[in-house]
Design a protein around this motif. Structure first.
Motif, PDB file in Angstrom:
ATOM      1  N   ILE A 131     -14.637 -62.693 -11.823  1.00 60.43           N
ATOM      2  CA  ILE A 131     -14.433 -61.836 -12.987  1.00 60.43           C
ATOM      3  C   ILE A 131     -12.928 -61.728 -13.227  1.00 60.43           C
ATOM      4  O   ILE A 131     -12.177 -61.405 -12.311  1.00 60.43           O
ATOM      5  CB  ILE A 131     -15.010 -60.420 -12.754  1.00 60.43           C
ATOM      6  CG1 ILE A 131     -16.492 -60.481 -12.398  1.00 60.43           C
ATOM      7  CG2 ILE A 131     -14.791 -59.545 -13.971  1.00 60.43           C
ATOM      8  CD1 ILE A 131     -17.056 -59.184 -11.885  1.00 60.43           C
ATOM      9  N   THR A 132     -12.482 -61.992 -14.456  1.00 61.88           N
ATOM     10  CA  THR A 132     -11.070 -61.871 -14.809  1.00 61.88           C
ATOM     11  C   THR A 132     -10.912 -60.729 -15.797  1.00 61.88           C
ATOM     12  O   THR A 132     -11.521 -60.737 -16.865  1.00 61.88           O
ATOM     13  CB  THR A 132     -10.543 -63.180 -15.420  1.00 61.88           C
ATOM     14  OG1 THR A 132     -10.786 -64.242 -14.493  1.00 61.88           O
ATOM     15  CG2 THR A 132      -9.062 -63.093 -15.684  1.00 61.88           C
ATOM     16  N   ILE A 133     -10.094 -59.742 -15.410  1.00 65.49           N
ATOM     17  CA  ILE A 133      -9.853 -58.558 -16.228  1.00 65.49           C
ATOM     18  C   ILE A 133      -8.423 -58.639 -16.744  1.00 65.49           C
ATOM     19  O   ILE A 133      -7.499 -58.828 -15.959  1.00 65.49           O
ATOM     20  CB  ILE A 133     -10.044 -57.282 -15.394  1.00 65.49           C
ATOM     21  CG1 ILE A 133     -11.435 -57.276 -14.775  1.00 65.49           C
ATOM     22  CG2 ILE A 133      -9.803 -56.041 -16.226  1.00 65.49           C
ATOM     23  CD1 ILE A 133     -11.561 -56.398 -13.576  1.00 65.49           C
ATOM     24  N   SER A 134      -8.226 -58.491 -18.055  1.00 61.06           N
ATOM     25  CA  SER A 134      -6.873 -58.555 -18.604  1.00 61.06           C
ATOM     26  C   SER A 134      -6.689 -57.490 -19.672  1.00 61.06           C
ATOM     27  O   SER A 134      -7.647 -57.028 -20.290  1.00 61.06           O
ATOM     28  CB  SER A 134      -6.585 -59.943 -19.174  1.00 61.06           C
ATOM     29  OG  SER A 134      -7.517 -60.249 -20.174  1.00 61.06           O
ATOM     30  N   GLY A 135      -5.423 -57.117 -19.876  1.00 61.95           N
ATOM     31  CA  GLY A 135      -5.069 -56.114 -20.872  1.00 61.95           C
ATOM     32  C   GLY A 135      -3.571 -55.895 -20.869  1.00 61.95           C
ATOM     33  O   GLY A 135      -2.839 -56.492 -20.063  1.00 61.95           O
TER      34      GLY A 135
END
Length: 177
Positions: A131-135
């Motif tokens: 899972i890749t979380i970006s912001g």
């Protein structure tokens, strides 16, 4: 003296930064962020860099100095590059998938865990076990990663669960006969 606080935060050419009183606003290619700093520190924009200094020589002012500088740097880095956290899922039958605007996790429970994605966060599932979380907000990205990891943290016997990429889980020996 704060080693981190002494360094000014450089503002890249494609970013505009404004300082009005205690509020720092940074606008870049990824978006716009603003932050209001505590009254114990003084913030200035000079020579294409944002500098933070304590107003007085109190313990609280010195404590807030380095932290305030780090928060301002997070604004600049977030609006230029953004932040990314990667989670790995380990375990037989453990997997993740996107389900519209929600993340669907199968983590060995009798039910699927549905996690609704907050505003300003982008989640991508390149593989069922990643899972890749970006912001652009570092604290939000870290909080979302911690919440997802909290559904089934890594356990020390078989290493099953959700963990950060590169996180080392110290393994324990099982019981003996």
């Amino acid at each position: 003296m704060s080693r981190i606080g002494k360094k000014p935060v450089p503002v890249p050419k494609n970013v505009t930064a404004t300082v009005e009183g205690q509020t720092v606003t940074v606008k870049g290619p990824k978006g716009q962020l603003s932050l209001t700093l505590v009254d114990d520190v003084e913030v200035k924009l000079e020579d294409g860099a944002i500098s933070v200094k304590p107003r007085t020589d109190t313990k609280r002012a010195r404590s807030m100095w380095g932290m305030s500088r780090s928060l301002v740097e997070n604004l600049v880095v977030g609006t230029t590059n953004g932040f990314t956290r990667t989670l790995e899922i380990t375990g037989v039958g453990y997997r993740a998938a996107m389900d519209g605007k929600a993340l669907k996790l199968q983590l060995g429970y009798s039910h699927d865990v549905m996690y609704s994605i907050p505003e300003g966060i982008n989640i991508v599932v390149p593989k069922p076990t990643e899972i890749t979380i970006s912001g652009i907000e570092k604290d939000k990205v870290g909080q979302v990663a911690a919440e997802i990891r909290g559904f089934r943290g890594p356990e020390p016997y078989k290493g099953k669960g959700v963990r950060y990429q590169g996180e080392y889980i110290q393994r324990k020996e099982g019981k003996k006969k």
